[in-house]
Design a protein around this motif. Sequence first.
Motif, PDB file in Angstrom:
ATOM      1  N   ILE A  27      -1.211  18.008 -14.317  1.00  0.00           N
ATOM      2  CA  ILE A  27      -1.030  19.025 -15.354  1.00  0.00           C
ATOM      3  C   ILE A  27       0.056  18.593 -16.338  1.00  0.00           C
ATOM      4  O   ILE A  27      -0.122  18.659 -17.559  1.00  0.00           O
ATOM      5  CB  ILE A  27      -0.649  20.377 -14.718  1.00  0.00           C
ATOM      6  N   LYS A  30      -1.167  15.644 -18.505  1.00  0.00           N
ATOM      7  CA  LYS A  30      -2.086  16.070 -19.562  1.00  0.00           C
ATOM      8  C   LYS A  30      -1.340  16.821 -20.673  1.00  0.00           C
ATOM      9  O   LYS A  30      -1.673  16.665 -21.854  1.00  0.00           O
ATOM     10  CB  LYS A  30      -3.177  16.966 -18.971  1.00  0.00           C
ATOM     11  N   LEU A  31      -0.324  17.586 -20.304  1.00  0.00           N
ATOM     12  CA  LEU A  31       0.488  18.265 -21.324  1.00  0.00           C
ATOM     13  C   LEU A  31       1.239  17.245 -22.175  1.00  0.00           C
ATOM     14  O   LEU A  31       1.337  17.394 -23.405  1.00  0.00           O
ATOM     15  CB  LEU A  31       1.472  19.226 -20.654  1.00  0.00           C
ATOM     16  N   GLN A  34      -0.659  15.447 -24.968  1.00  0.00           N
ATOM     17  CA  GLN A  34      -0.902  16.173 -26.216  1.00  0.00           C
ATOM     18  C   GLN A  34       0.003  15.665 -27.333  1.00  0.00           C
ATOM     19  O   GLN A  34      -0.207  15.973 -28.502  1.00  0.00           O
ATOM     20  CB  GLN A  34      -0.679  17.674 -25.998  1.00  0.00           C
ATOM     21  N   THR A 101     -10.265  15.063 -16.797  1.00  0.00           N
ATOM     22  CA  THR A 101      -9.447  16.253 -16.605  1.00  0.00           C
ATOM     23  C   THR A 101      -8.575  16.121 -15.359  1.00  0.00           C
ATOM     24  O   THR A 101      -8.859  15.328 -14.459  1.00  0.00           O
ATOM     25  CB  THR A 101     -10.331  17.503 -16.460  1.00  0.00           C
ATOM     26  N   SER A 269      -5.044  23.883 -13.617  1.00  0.00           N
ATOM     27  CA  SER A 269      -5.737  23.305 -14.772  1.00  0.00           C
ATOM     28  C   SER A 269      -6.537  24.354 -15.533  1.00  0.00           C
ATOM     29  O   SER A 269      -6.673  24.265 -16.763  1.00  0.00           O
ATOM     30  CB  SER A 269      -6.658  22.161 -14.325  1.00  0.00           C
ATOM     31  N   ILE A 272      -3.474  26.813 -17.092  1.00  0.00           N
ATOM     32  CA  ILE A 272      -2.523  26.210 -18.041  1.00  0.00           C
ATOM     33  C   ILE A 272      -3.242  25.358 -19.083  1.00  0.00           C
ATOM     34  O   ILE A 272      -2.969  25.467 -20.290  1.00  0.00           O
ATOM     35  CB  ILE A 272      -1.480  25.366 -17.290  1.00  0.00           C
ATOM     36  N   LEU A 273      -4.171  24.493 -18.632  1.00  0.00           N
ATOM     37  CA  LEU A 273      -4.856  23.591 -19.555  1.00  0.00           C
ATOM     38  C   LEU A 273      -6.164  24.173 -20.073  1.00  0.00           C
ATOM     39  O   LEU A 273      -6.790  23.580 -20.960  1.00  0.00           O
ATOM     40  CB  LEU A 273      -5.137  22.251 -18.852  1.00  0.00           C
ATOM     41  N   HIS A 274      -6.593  25.289 -19.492  1.00  0.00           N
ATOM     42  CA  HIS A 274      -7.850  25.943 -19.883  1.00  0.00           C
ATOM     43  C   HIS A 274      -9.049  25.016 -19.704  1.00  0.00           C
ATOM     44  O   HIS A 274      -9.986  25.035 -20.510  1.00  0.00           O
ATOM     45  CB  HIS A 274      -7.769  26.446 -21.333  1.00  0.00           C
ATOM     46  N   GLU A 275      -9.013  24.210 -18.636  1.00  0.00           N
ATOM     47  CA  GLU A 275     -10.143  23.347 -18.319  1.00  0.00           C
ATOM     48  C   GLU A 275     -11.272  24.181 -17.726  1.00  0.00           C
ATOM     49  O   GLU A 275     -11.039  25.150 -16.999  1.00  0.00           O
ATOM     50  CB  GLU A 275      -9.735  22.249 -17.332  1.00  0.00           C
TER      51      GLU A 275
END
Length: 309
Positions: A27, A30-31, A34, A101, A269, A272-275
């Motif tokens: 997580i 991946k943040l 960005q 992801t 995910s 927070i990441l909206h996967e």
Amino acid sequence: MNSLRNRYWIGAFLVFLAAFCFATKGILIKLAYQYPIDSISLLTLRMLFALPFYVIIALRLTQKLAPVQLTTRQWMSLAVFGITGYYLASFFNFLGLVYITASLERILLFVYPTFVLLMNAVGFGRRVTRLQVMALLLTYAGILLAFWGNIENSVQKNVLLGAFWVILSGLVYAVYLVGSDRMIALVGSQRYTCYAMIAATVPTVLHCAIQNGLQLGGFPMPVYALGLGMGIFVTVIPTFMIAEGIKRVGSGNASIIASIGPIFTIILSTTILHETISIEQITGTLLVLAGVFLIGWRGKKQAILPLND
């Protein structure tokens, strides 16, 4: 009896917390992605933020415990295992997260216990039982199902390439675990973790210096915050919680408890990441967890340690 029971539940709770910390790694990566940062720079930030803690803890352990009596060859082996487990495996993992992801990454990464099982069978002649064969089939069926359900997912940049790097990371980490058994017995789990992390920091920094001149300044502040979070809360703290947890509950039980990691990652995910999580991915996750549970249950006498990436 009450003392032993409390000791066990404290150990189980430590492993549970460590699994949650490790589950946040994807997580945070991946943040960080960005923002304009490459894989090796992000890994270097993580290692450099964690390094002072491992150096201080190693020095304190040296003062408290008897000196380590290792030959030059053994020190070299320790360094190689550290580089394998914490530089190569981590870098391949960071690369994989560029393309897939966080939830799929965590499922694919849990193939490593099957690699450990197969390496022990081939390299050390340890018999694979029918139950373990069933566990292997469940694990790979789950991974295949989760993978297949994400091939057409537009969120993934390149499923095949990302899966290749993540599975390679799991394979390399399995090599580290199999090779580390004897070294951990010689120096202890906590000192071994410190020495291995310190050794792995050297090639990480060199790699960053060669690739981009070690230019670690000028990133947005959130990148440094995420790097610090990975260094402390995803690296330093959970590695020692895992070590203490294994001491209290055993590696087999620890691997079973830690197998909840992918569930944590999926929850984080999506929130927070909206996967988007497919039904195939959920079903595949359950199959993988069932396989890992069986391998961990049958692995109480042949250590299959929880993932410490």
